[in-house]
Design a protein around this motif. Structure first.
Motif, mmCIF file in Angstrom:
data_model
loop_
_atom_site.group_PDB
_atom_site.id
_atom_site.type_symbol
_atom_site.label_atom_id
_atom_site.label_comp_id
_atom_site.label_asym_id
_atom_site.label_seq_id
_atom_site.Cartn_x
_atom_site.Cartn_y
_atom_site.Cartn_z
ATOM 1 N N ASN A 99 13.837 41.345 20.787
ATOM 2 C CA ASN A 99 12.197 40.968 20.594
ATOM 3 C C ASN A 99 12.223 40.146 19.326
ATOM 4 O O ASN A 99 13.050 39.988 18.756
ATOM 5 C CB ASN A 99 11.384 42.325 20.164
ATOM 6 C CG ASN A 99 11.160 43.462 21.407
ATOM 7 O OD1 ASN A 99 11.321 42.859 22.465
ATOM 8 N ND2 ASN A 99 11.272 44.670 21.122
ATOM 9 N N THR A 100 11.028 39.096 19.214
ATOM 10 C CA THR A 100 10.929 38.411 18.167
ATOM 11 C C THR A 100 12.141 37.491 17.934
ATOM 12 O O THR A 100 12.554 37.393 17.039
ATOM 13 C CB THR A 100 10.543 39.049 16.833
ATOM 14 O OG1 THR A 100 9.560 40.258 17.155
ATOM 15 C CG2 THR A 100 9.842 38.174 16.066
ATOM 16 N N ASP A 107 9.760 35.090 21.631
ATOM 17 C CA ASP A 107 9.736 35.829 23.023
ATOM 18 C C ASP A 107 10.727 37.010 23.101
ATOM 19 O O ASP A 107 11.524 37.208 21.645
ATOM 20 C CB ASP A 107 10.228 34.770 24.062
ATOM 21 C CG ASP A 107 9.150 33.796 24.573
ATOM 22 O OD1 ASP A 107 9.530 32.800 25.257
ATOM 23 O OD2 ASP A 107 7.975 34.017 23.933
ATOM 24 N N SER A 108 10.843 37.611 24.263
ATOM 25 C CA SER A 108 11.832 38.899 24.359
ATOM 26 C C SER A 108 12.521 38.679 25.560
ATOM 27 O O SER A 108 12.249 37.852 26.511
ATOM 28 C CB SER A 108 11.077 40.269 24.508
ATOM 29 O OG SER A 108 10.195 40.287 23.225
ATOM 30 N N LEU A 109 13.793 39.201 25.346
ATOM 31 C CA LEU A 109 14.792 39.350 26.464
ATOM 32 C C LEU A 109 15.428 40.722 26.498
ATOM 33 O O LEU A 109 15.378 41.212 25.485
ATOM 34 C CB LEU A 109 15.797 38.195 26.391
ATOM 35 C CG LEU A 109 15.430 36.716 26.700
ATOM 36 C CD1 LEU A 109 16.981 36.015 26.396
ATOM 37 C CD2 LEU A 109 15.232 36.843 28.195
ATOM 38 N N VAL A 153 14.336 30.912 26.239
ATOM 39 C CA VAL A 153 13.308 31.338 25.802
ATOM 40 C C VAL A 153 12.559 30.741 24.586
ATOM 41 O O VAL A 153 13.568 29.807 23.906
ATOM 42 C CB VAL A 153 13.064 33.004 25.642
ATOM 43 C CG1 VAL A 153 13.561 33.741 26.799
ATOM 44 C CG2 VAL A 153 14.084 33.198 24.527
ATOM 45 N N GLN A 154 11.316 30.878 24.069
ATOM 46 C CA GLN A 154 10.842 30.220 22.863
ATOM 47 C C GLN A 154 10.852 31.187 21.856
ATOM 48 O O GLN A 154 11.004 32.533 22.249
ATOM 49 C CB GLN A 154 9.476 29.872 23.399
ATOM 50 C CG GLN A 154 9.345 28.738 24.404
ATOM 51 C CD GLN A 154 7.801 28.129 24.398
ATOM 52 O OE1 GLN A 154 6.991 28.881 24.093
ATOM 53 N NE2 GLN A 154 7.550 26.911 24.755
ATOM 54 N N VAL A 205 17.290 30.082 22.466
ATOM 55 C CA VAL A 205 16.068 30.310 21.737
ATOM 56 C C VAL A 205 15.542 28.907 21.047
ATOM 57 O O VAL A 205 16.181 28.422 20.377
ATOM 58 C CB VAL A 205 15.936 31.295 20.810
ATOM 59 C CG1 VAL A 205 14.636 31.642 20.277
ATOM 60 C CG2 VAL A 205 16.493 32.576 21.319
#
Length: 120
Positions: free
Chosen positions: A84-85, A16-18, A12-13, A118
């Motif tokens: 998050n974040t 983003d969230s996972l 993810v960037q 990330v």
């Protein structure tokens, strides 16, 4: 014996969230405290978050407080980590763990891990 299988990792960037999931089998998850650790390349494994069997006690590493949320569904024998974040420094292999008492210093059972990367 309890077996743990993590899922939900990925690339993810930043920002983003996972959501990671950890499915337990072999024993009822309600018998255990559960949580997450992570290990970044070249670093030692570190504690991320944990909660008691009923959620009465929850603990987070300072580095993730306010961004990560641990939760569990004992009926589904599953533990979750909402992230998050996300930041590049969150890049690591994330491990689910359970213990009859607590996750520190070292839990009894571990999953195989799921990679979270990330990008900046």
């Amino acid at each position: 014996q309890v077996q743990l299988v993590e899922s939900g990792g990925g690339l993810v960037q930043a920002g983003d969230s996972l959501r990671l999931s950890c499915a337990a089998s072999g024993r009822a998850l309600s018998n255990y405290a559960a949580g997450w650790f992570r290990q970044a390349p070249g670093k030692e494994r570190e504690f991320v978050a944990a909660m008691t069997w009923n959620g009465g006690t929850i603990d987070y590493a300072d580095s993730v407080k306010g961004r990560f949320t641990i939760s569990r569904d004992n009926a589904k024998n599953t533990v979750y980590l909402q992230m998050n974040t996300l930041k590049p420094e969150d890049t690591a292999v994330y491990y689910c763990a359970v213990d009859p008492v607590w996750l520190r210093p070292t839990p009894d059972y571990w999953g195989q891990g799921t990679q979270v990367t990330v990008s900046s």
